[in-house]
Design an enzyme around this catalytic site. Structure first.
Site, PDB file in Angstrom:
ATOM      1  CG  HIS A   1      -1.811  -1.099   1.198  1.00 37.49           C
ATOM      2  ND1 HIS A   1      -2.077  -1.858   2.414  1.00 37.49           N
ATOM      3  CD2 HIS A   1      -2.964  -1.264   0.658  1.00 37.49           C
ATOM      4  CE1 HIS A   1      -3.083  -2.448   2.270  1.00 37.49           C
ATOM      5  NE2 HIS A   1      -3.701  -2.461   1.243  1.00 37.49           N
TER       6      HIS A   1
ATOM      7  CE  LYS B   1     -12.393  -6.679   3.134  1.00 33.83           C
ATOM      8  NZ  LYS B   1     -11.580  -6.744   1.945  1.00 33.83           N
TER       9      LYS B   1
ATOM     10  NE  ARG C   1      -3.033  -7.499  -4.450  1.00 35.16           N
ATOM     11  CZ  ARG C   1      -3.822  -7.833  -3.409  1.00 35.16           C
ATOM     12  NH1 ARG C   1      -3.253  -8.054  -2.374  1.00 35.16           N
ATOM     13  NH2 ARG C   1      -5.004  -7.632  -3.686  1.00 35.16           N
TER      14      ARG C   1
ATOM     15  CB  SER D   1      -4.524  -6.473   4.537  1.00 31.96           C
ATOM     16  OG  SER D   1      -4.084  -5.149   4.176  1.00 31.96           O
TER      17      SER D   1
HETATM   18  O1  PNS Z   1      -9.146  -2.481   0.235  1.00 30.36           O
HETATM   19  P1  PNS Z   1     -10.161  -2.834  -0.497  1.00 30.36           P
HETATM   20  O2  PNS Z   1     -10.860  -3.645   0.368  1.00 30.36           O
HETATM   21  O3  PNS Z   1      -9.738  -3.640  -1.511  1.00 30.36           O
HETATM   22  O4  PNS Z   1     -11.013  -1.518  -0.804  1.00 30.36           O
HETATM   23  C1  PNS Z   1     -12.337  -1.691  -1.346  1.00 30.36           C
HETATM   24  C2  PNS Z   1     -12.979  -0.105  -1.503  1.00 30.36           C
HETATM   25  C3  PNS Z   1     -12.966   0.326  -0.137  1.00 30.36           C
HETATM   26  C4  PNS Z   1     -12.268   0.597  -2.285  1.00 30.36           C
HETATM   27  C5  PNS Z   1     -14.414  -0.430  -1.979  1.00 30.36           C
HETATM   28  O5  PNS Z   1     -14.927  -1.394  -0.969  1.00 30.36           O
HETATM   29  C6  PNS Z   1     -15.461   1.123  -1.872  1.00 30.36           C
HETATM   30  O6  PNS Z   1     -14.877   1.740  -2.510  1.00 30.36           O
HETATM   31  N1  PNS Z   1     -16.207   1.042  -0.839  1.00 30.36           N
HETATM   32  C7  PNS Z   1     -17.092   2.101  -0.701  1.00 30.36           C
HETATM   33  C8  PNS Z   1     -18.714   1.778  -1.298  1.00 30.36           C
HETATM   34  C9  PNS Z   1     -18.530   2.098  -2.627  1.00 30.36           C
HETATM   35  O7  PNS Z   1     -18.381   3.140  -3.064  1.00 30.36           O
HETATM   36  N2  PNS Z   1     -19.251   0.953  -3.673  1.00 30.36           N
HETATM   37  C10 PNS Z   1     -19.223   1.459  -4.696  1.00 30.36           C
HETATM   38  C11 PNS Z   1     -17.982   1.052  -5.701  1.00 30.36           C
HETATM   39  S1  PNS Z   1     -17.768  -0.674  -6.169  1.00 30.36           S
END
Ligand code: PNS
Length: 164
Positions: free
Chosen positions: A17, A41, A90, A128
């Site tokens: 990150h 989660k 990745r 993570s």
């Molecule tokens: O580290 P991660 O778990 O891959 O991050 C995921 C994240 C936070 C980028 C994603 O879950 C997110 O943007 N959540 C906010 C809700 C949202 O906007 N959803 C619509 C877009 S898919």
């Protein structure tokens, strides 16, 4: 002034990150690392811990700011006047999910672009979840997390493992 958002769960932040955040900070004037509060989660680390770890690990990067958010990322980006979301890619396995999120976010806000940075080769395998799994099983997580927060992360992983 070009602002980008680096969103994620950061449960916990890894060196992978930090690599993406550092590279984003060179491409944009201002980078907001946006930590999602409510994860589907259940997170191992509280939102305070996740943001605190990120603040410590990015303290040397001037144009990076750490914030938490809940709700839609597109709304948060609009509120912060960000023009882009920056994400690390990745492997091929990341692609489908990331592609879906990028298209959804652009549908929600046609001005919001997603920029993908390819991960550094050293961090291809890192996540993570790997940090939590290796740490909980007594392995050495020092190659995976920033040095300045290693001890805190390890302590919390151990506390959590003992609670189970
Ligand atoms: O580290 P991660 O778990 O891959 O991050 C995921 C994240 C936070 C980028 C994603 O879950 C997110 O943007 N959540 C906010 C809700 C949202 O906007 N959803 C619509 C877009 S898919």
């Amino acid at each position: 002034m070009r602002t980008a958002i680096c969103p994620g769960s950061f449960d916990p932040v890894t060196v992978g990150h930090i690599d993406i955040i550092k590279r984003a900070s060179k491409l944009f004037d201002h980078v907001i690392v946006a930590v999602l509060v409510n994860l589907d989660k259940k997170p191992w680390f509280t939102i305070e811990e996740r943001t605190d770890f990120l603040r410590k690990a990015t303290a040397d990067i001037d144009n990076v700011e750490i914030m938490s958010f809940s709700g839609l990322l597109a709304d948060f980006a609009a509120q912060k006047k960000a023009s882009a979301i920056v994400k690390g890619l990745r492997a091929v396995s990341d692609f489908e999910y990331e592609f879906q999120m990028a298209l959804t976010n652009r549908k929600l806000d046609s001005n919001l672009e997603t920029v993908f940075l390819t991960t550094s080769a050293d961090n291809m395998y890192l996540s993570s979840s790997i940090v939590k799994q290796v740490g909980a099983l007594g392995g050495d997580v020092s190659p995976f997390v920033p040095e300045c927060i290693h001890d805190e992360i390890l302590l919390r992983i151990k506390q959590r493992s003992n609670m189970k």
